[in-house]
Design a protein around this motif. Structure first.
Motif, PDB file in Angstrom:
ATOM      1  N   VAL A   5       0.874  -1.170   0.000  1.00 37.54           N
ATOM      2  CA  VAL A   5       0.000   0.000   0.000  1.00 37.54           C
ATOM      3  C   VAL A   5       0.913   1.221   0.000  1.00 37.54           C
ATOM      4  O   VAL A   5       1.805   1.312   0.838  1.00 37.54           O
ATOM      5  N   LYS A   6       0.708   2.123  -0.957  1.00 31.58           N
ATOM      6  CA  LYS A   6       1.630   3.268  -1.060  1.00 31.58           C
ATOM      7  C   LYS A   6       0.893   4.586  -1.176  1.00 31.58           C
ATOM      8  O   LYS A   6       0.075   4.762  -2.079  1.00 31.58           O
ATOM      9  N   ASN A   7       1.209   5.476  -0.267  1.00 30.83           N
ATOM     10  CA  ASN A   7       0.749   6.873  -0.344  1.00 30.83           C
ATOM     11  C   ASN A   7      -0.751   7.007  -0.573  1.00 30.83           C
ATOM     12  O   ASN A   7      -1.200   7.750  -1.438  1.00 30.83           O
ATOM     13  N   LEU A  28       2.221   0.965   3.578  1.00 34.36           N
ATOM     14  CA  LEU A  28       2.626  -0.200   4.366  1.00 34.36           C
ATOM     15  C   LEU A  28       2.905  -1.360   3.427  1.00 34.36           C
ATOM     16  O   LEU A  28       2.522  -1.342   2.250  1.00 34.36           O
ATOM     17  N   HIS A  29       3.585  -2.361   3.971  1.00 31.88           N
ATOM     18  CA  HIS A  29       3.986  -3.511   3.170  1.00 31.88           C
ATOM     19  C   HIS A  29       3.881  -4.747   4.051  1.00 31.88           C
ATOM     20  O   HIS A  29       4.494  -4.785   5.118  1.00 31.88           O
ATOM     21  N   VAL A  30       3.081  -5.693   3.626  1.00 33.48           N
ATOM     22  CA  VAL A  30       2.982  -6.956   4.374  1.00 33.48           C
ATOM     23  C   VAL A  30       3.454  -8.083   3.460  1.00 33.48           C
ATOM     24  O   VAL A  30       2.919  -8.281   2.376  1.00 33.48           O
ATOM     25  N   GLU A  31       4.465  -8.808   3.912  1.00 27.48           N
ATOM     26  CA  GLU A  31       4.990  -9.931   3.138  1.00 27.48           C
ATOM     27  C   GLU A  31       4.053 -11.130   3.233  1.00 27.48           C
ATOM     28  O   GLU A  31       3.333 -11.278   4.226  1.00 27.48           O
ATOM     29  N   ALA A  32       4.108 -11.982   2.233  1.00 31.43           N
ATOM     30  CA  ALA A  32       3.348 -13.231   2.263  1.00 31.43           C
ATOM     31  C   ALA A  32       3.693 -14.021   3.524  1.00 31.43           C
ATOM     32  O   ALA A  32       4.863 -14.093   3.909  1.00 31.43           O
ATOM     33  N   GLY A  33       2.695 -14.575   4.154  1.00 28.76           N
ATOM     34  CA  GLY A  33       2.903 -15.411   5.339  1.00 28.76           C
ATOM     35  C   GLY A  33       2.986 -14.633   6.639  1.00 28.76           C
ATOM     36  O   GLY A  33       3.066 -15.229   7.715  1.00 28.76           O
ATOM     37  N   ARG A  34       2.964 -13.299   6.540  1.00 31.94           N
ATOM     38  CA  ARG A  34       3.111 -12.471   7.741  1.00 31.94           C
ATOM     39  C   ARG A  34       1.789 -11.838   8.148  1.00 31.94           C
ATOM     40  O   ARG A  34       0.926 -11.608   7.309  1.00 31.94           O
ATOM     41  N   THR A  35       1.709 -11.501   9.423  1.00 32.56           N
ATOM     42  CA  THR A  35       0.551 -10.776   9.948  1.00 32.56           C
ATOM     43  C   THR A  35       1.032  -9.470  10.559  1.00 32.56           C
ATOM     44  O   THR A  35       1.884  -9.473  11.452  1.00 32.56           O
ATOM     45  N   LYS A  65      -0.977  -2.797  -4.320  1.00 28.87           N
ATOM     46  CA  LYS A  65      -0.544  -3.941  -5.119  1.00 28.87           C
ATOM     47  C   LYS A  65      -0.754  -5.221  -4.345  1.00 28.87           C
ATOM     48  O   LYS A  65      -0.283  -5.359  -3.215  1.00 28.87           O
ATOM     49  N   ILE A  66      -1.472  -6.143  -4.981  1.00 30.65           N
ATOM     50  CA  ILE A  66      -1.689  -7.462  -4.390  1.00 30.65           C
ATOM     51  C   ILE A  66      -0.935  -8.463  -5.237  1.00 30.65           C
ATOM     52  O   ILE A  66      -1.237  -8.623  -6.422  1.00 30.65           O
ATOM     53  N   ALA A  67       0.076  -9.082  -4.622  1.00 36.20           N
ATOM     54  CA  ALA A  67       0.928 -10.027  -5.348  1.00 36.20           C
ATOM     55  C   ALA A  67       1.351  -9.434  -6.693  1.00 36.20           C
ATOM     56  O   ALA A  67       1.295 -10.092  -7.719  1.00 36.20           O
ATOM     57  N   GLY A  68       1.735  -8.176  -6.657  1.00 35.59           N
ATOM     58  CA  GLY A  68       2.269  -7.534  -7.862  1.00 35.59           C
ATOM     59  C   GLY A  68       1.225  -6.868  -8.744  1.00 35.59           C
ATOM     60  O   GLY A  68       1.576  -6.083  -9.622  1.00 35.59           O
ATOM     61  N   GLN A  69      -0.056  -7.173  -8.523  1.00 31.44           N
ATOM     62  CA  GLN A  69      -1.087  -6.564  -9.381  1.00 31.44           C
ATOM     63  C   GLN A  69      -1.555  -5.222  -8.826  1.00 31.44           C
ATOM     64  O   GLN A  69      -2.042  -5.139  -7.697  1.00 31.44           O
ATOM     65  N   GLU A 163      -4.901 -14.378  -1.419  1.00 35.84           N
ATOM     66  CA  GLU A 163      -3.486 -14.088  -1.197  1.00 35.84           C
ATOM     67  C   GLU A 163      -3.312 -13.050  -0.096  1.00 35.84           C
ATOM     68  O   GLU A 163      -2.250 -12.932   0.503  1.00 35.84           O
ATOM     69  N   VAL A 164      -4.386 -12.289   0.125  1.00 33.62           N
ATOM     70  CA  VAL A 164      -4.369 -11.244   1.148  1.00 33.62           C
ATOM     71  C   VAL A 164      -5.583 -11.433   2.046  1.00 33.62           C
ATOM     72  O   VAL A 164      -6.682 -11.716   1.570  1.00 33.62           O
ATOM     73  N   LEU A 165      -5.362 -11.302   3.350  1.00 35.62           N
ATOM     74  CA  LEU A 165      -6.460 -11.398   4.310  1.00 35.62           C
ATOM     75  C   LEU A 165      -6.526 -10.086   5.093  1.00 35.62           C
ATOM     76  O   LEU A 165      -5.508  -9.621   5.623  1.00 35.62           O
ATOM     77  N   LEU A 166      -7.703  -9.477   5.120  1.00 30.74           N
ATOM     78  CA  LEU A 166      -7.900  -8.189   5.800  1.00 30.74           C
ATOM     79  C   LEU A 166      -8.932  -8.392   6.894  1.00 30.74           C
ATOM     80  O   LEU A 166     -10.041  -8.862   6.623  1.00 30.74           O
ATOM     81  N   ILE A 167      -8.567  -8.035   8.107  1.00 22.28           N
ATOM     82  CA  ILE A 167      -9.374  -8.407   9.263  1.00 22.28           C
ATOM     83  C   ILE A 167      -9.612  -7.165  10.113  1.00 22.28           C
ATOM     84  O   ILE A 167      -8.655  -6.499  10.519  1.00 22.28           O
TER      85      ILE A 167
END
Ligand code: ADP
Ligand code: MG
Length: 238
Positions: A5-7, A28-35, A65-69, A163-167
């Motif tokens: 997520v940018k600006n 913000l930036h969340v890597e795969a597998g991280r919370t 960007k979600i997995a580059g998209q 690929e992304v989980l938002l809670i």
């Protein structure tokens, strides 16, 4: 499969011709597998930022960007497809359908995503077991506790393999022991399934095991607490 997520800037009309600046230049930036947790006082913009990250609201400016998209510039139908196929959403209110069993809640989500429910029954059972609901597949929401309903809600968010989980505040209706167990479950599911997970919570006690904590104030991310190198924020170039 990261979330970047940018600006992001988001305003709402306030009804008097002025605007509420709900999100200000948030990155913000969340890597795969991280919370990563997002915390801050009521009204600081947490849900708004989550809704933008989940393609529920278009921001005034910024990039997701979600997995580059990249989501900016997608048409409404394309955004809806991303939402259905790549993003799992969990809200405070479980929004389960009263007349459906736990299994059927998941299979309905499969159907809505354009897939065949009959092919995903085994997967639905595996997911319900993974969230600790062995033996409750056939129960309707009225026959489940608050914590169990939230577990169904989580399993439903995962059934289409996001690929992304938002809670958003998953523990606010639960006592602290049950809340901590739900956060632990979310952290483990994200790790096992390689999902980038962003968790809004003001329940700091339950956040000791997350990979990072972002603090929000008046629409801005003002501080971050690191845990390893799992994430970066505050406009870090990623
Ligand atoms: P949080 O989740 O941190 O409590 P929100 O994202 O819900 O914060 O709200 C951020 C700000 O945006 C608040 O000032 C809130 O009143 C305002 N807001 C939220 N949703 C809307 C909306 N749909 N229309 C107008 N203002 C809104
Ligand atoms: Mg909120």
């Amino acid at each position: 499969m990261s979330l970047i997520v940018k600006n992001i800037n988001l305003t709402y009309p306030d009804g008097d011709g002025a605007v509420v600046h709900a999100v200000r230049d948030a990155s913000l930036h969340v890597e795969a597998g991280r919370t990563v947790a997002l915390t801050g006082p009521s009204g600081c913009g947490k849900s708004s930022l989550l809704a933008v990250a989940g393609a529920l609201i278009r921001p005034d400016a910024g990039s997701i960007k979600i997995a580059g998209q990249e989501l900016a510039g997608l048409r409404d139908e394309e955004l809806a497809k991303v939402r259905r196929e790549r993003i799992g959403l969990v809200f405070q209110n479980d929004n389960l359908i009263p007349g459906l069993t736990a299994e059927e809640q998941l299979l309905l989500a499969v159907h809505v995503a354009g897939r065949r429910p009959s092919r995903h029954r085994k997967q639905a059972h595996e997911l319900l077991s993974a969230v600790g609901l062995d033996g409750a597949f056939d129960r309707k929401p009225g026959q489940l506790s608050g914590g169990m309903r939230q577990r169904v809600n989580i399993a439903r968010a995962l059934i289409n393999g996001p690929e992304v989980l938002l809670i958003d505040e998953p523990t606010s209706a639960l006592d602290s022991t049950r809340g901590a167990a739900i956060v632990e479950l979310l952290i483990n599911l994200a790790r096992e399934r390689n999902i980038a997970s962003l968790l809004v919570s003001h329940d700091l006690e339950t956040l000791s095991d997350v990979d990072g904590i972002l603090h929000m104030l008046d629409g801005s991310i003002v501080d971050e607490t690191h845990s390893g190198h799992a994430f970066s924020a505050l406009g870090a170039a990623v």
